[in-house]
Design an enzyme around this catalytic site. Structure first.
Site: not given
Length: 356
Positions: A158-160
Site C-alpha cells: 500500500g502507498c501509505n
C-alpha cells in the site's frame, strides 16, 4: 536474465493502472500488448487516460482470464478483493506468467488480519514488493531482494505503508526506537482514493480543505505497516495512524514518531538511517536540516526521508515524502518486477521529480 517482455494491464482506466502504463512506457524492455477494464471495456484508453498519447487509440478489452493469459507479465490494478480469483485462474492457465498485484489481496501474511480489515476470505500471501524492506538483523535490505529474485507473484505494498515503513524501519532494525506507541499522521493526495465518484472527493468539496479519514485504528494499511516493522525486528507493534486528504492530486507526506530508546544519542539515530539507506537507489536520507516535500518526488520513484530527535519529548521524528502513484504503487511494482525478471533494479524508473 529475461529481456524484452510482453505485458497486460488489467484495470487500465483507473489511476493505478494508468500510472503503471505511464511507467512501463518508459521501460526499454516492456511491450504493452493488452489493456483491459471492467465497466469501461470497449472504449479507448485515451478517453480515460488522455495523457498516455502513445496508447490513446488502444481499445480496452474486458478483464477476463482469456484476455490476460499468454503474456509474460500481467499487472492487476483491480479493486481490493478482486485480484485473488483472477490470479488463481491465471496460475492454473500458465504458472510461469509473472503476476504483479497492485491491490491488497496478497500483501498480508496473517489471514485473520485480512478478515478483520477487509471482511472476506484471504487469497494467500505473495512475495512482498518492497525491495528496501529490512529484515531483523540486517543493516541493509538483502533478504527481501532475494525473495523477489525470480518470483512469479508480487504483492505491491500500500502507498501509505511504503511511506511509513521507509520512515520508521531503520530505527526498529537498529534498536534505537521502541516499536510501541508509534504515531503516524499523513498528508495524502486525492488520487490515493481512486476514481470513484463520491461527494467528499469532488473539487467543490476538497479544494481549500484538509479532511481526515479512516480515523481511530480503522485504516486497512495498519496491519501491513505492523507486519513490516515486525519483519524488521519489532517483537510487537502498536500504531496510531491517521491519514488526511489535502488538496493535491498526488503525493504523501508521512510524519511518523517513535519513542527513543533510553540512552540513545542523536548521532546513533542518524547513523541508523544513514546505514540503512546509504546505497539505496531510490530511498534518500536528506542532509540534516533539509526536509522532504511532495513536490520533490512528483513523478519519481524516489522516497525522500529525514530524521530528527525531539529530546524534550524523548521521541524520534521521521518525515517521508513519496509520490503515491509511483514509489507508492506503479514504480515500486516495476522495481520489484525488474528484480523478478533478473533485470537491473533501476531500469526504466524515474529518479528525478518534477518541480515546481
Amino acid at each position: 536474465m529475461r529481456m524484452s517482455f510482453s505485458v497486460a494491464v488489467a484495470g487500465a482506466s483507473g489511476y493505478a493502472g494508468g500510472e503503471m502504463l505511464r511507467v512501463l512506457l518508459q521501460h526499454p524492455e516492456a511491450r504493452i500488448e493488452t489493456v483491459s477494464a471492467h465497466s469501461n471495456a470497449g472504449s479507448t484508453l485515451g478517453e480515460h487516460q488522455p495523457h498516455l498519447r502513445g496508447l490513446a487509440d488502444r481499445v480496452l478489452a474486458p478483464t477476463t482470464v482469456d484476455t490476460l493469459a499468454g503474456h509474460d507479465v500481467v499487472v492487476l490494478a483491480l479493486p481490493h478483493g478482486a485480484s485473488g480469483a483472477v490470479a488463481a485462474e491465471l496460475a492454473a492457465r500458465d504458472p510461469r506468467t509473472v503476476v504483479v498485484d497492485l491491490g491488497a489481496d496478497h500483501r498480508l501474511v496473517d489471514a485473520s488480519d485480512w478478515r478483520t480489515y477487509y471482511g472476506s476470505e484471504h487469497a494467500g500471501t505473495w512475495p512482498y514488493g518492497l525491495p528496501e524492506l529490512l529484515h531483523a538483523g540486517e543493516r541493509t535490505a538483502v533478504a527481501q531482494r532475494a525473495a523477489l529474485a525470480g518470483a512469479t507473484r508480487i504483492a505491491v505494498p500500500g502507498c501509505n505503508v511504503t511511506a511509513v515503513t521507509l520512515g520508521l524501519q531503520p530505527g526498529v532494525a537498529a534498536g534505537v526506537v521502541e516499536p510501541i506507541d508509534l504515531v503516524a499522521v499523513l498528508a495524502n493526495g486525492y488520487s490515493g482514493a481512486g476514481k470513484s465518484l463520491k461527494p467528499h472527493l469532488l473539487a467543490s468539496e476538497g479544494l481549500g480543505m484538509a479532511q481526515p479519514y479512516a480515523v481511530g485504528g480503522t485504516h486497512r494499511h495498519i496491519p501491513e505497516i505492523a507486519q513490516n516493522l515486525r519483519a524488521a525486528g519489532a517483537p510487537d507493534v502498536t500504531l496510531s495512524f491517521t491519514p488526511t486528504l489535502v488538496p493535491m492530486s498526488r503525493g504523501i507526506l508521512a510524519t511518523a514518531t517513535a519513542r527513543l530508546v533510553p540512552g540513545t544519542t542523536p548521532q546513533a539515530v542518524r547513523d541508523a538511517w544513514e546505514r540503512a539507506y546509504a546505497d539505496e537507489p531510490f530511498v534518500h536520507l536528506l542532509p540534516q536540516g533539509q526536509w522532504p516535500t511532495t513536490a520533490a518526488t512528483l513523478g519519481a520513484n524516489t522516497a525522500l526521508v529525514q530524521v530528527a530527535v525531539d529530546e524534550r519529548a524523548g521521541r524520534v521524528v521521521t518525515v517521508t515524502a513519496i509520490d503515491n502513484l509511483v514509489k507508492g504503487t506503479a514504480g515500486g511494482g516495476v522495481q520489484s518486477l525488474n528484480l523478478a525478471l533478473g533485470l537491473p533494479e533501476t531500469l526504466g524508473l524515474p529518479l528525478n521529480g518534477v518541480a515546481p
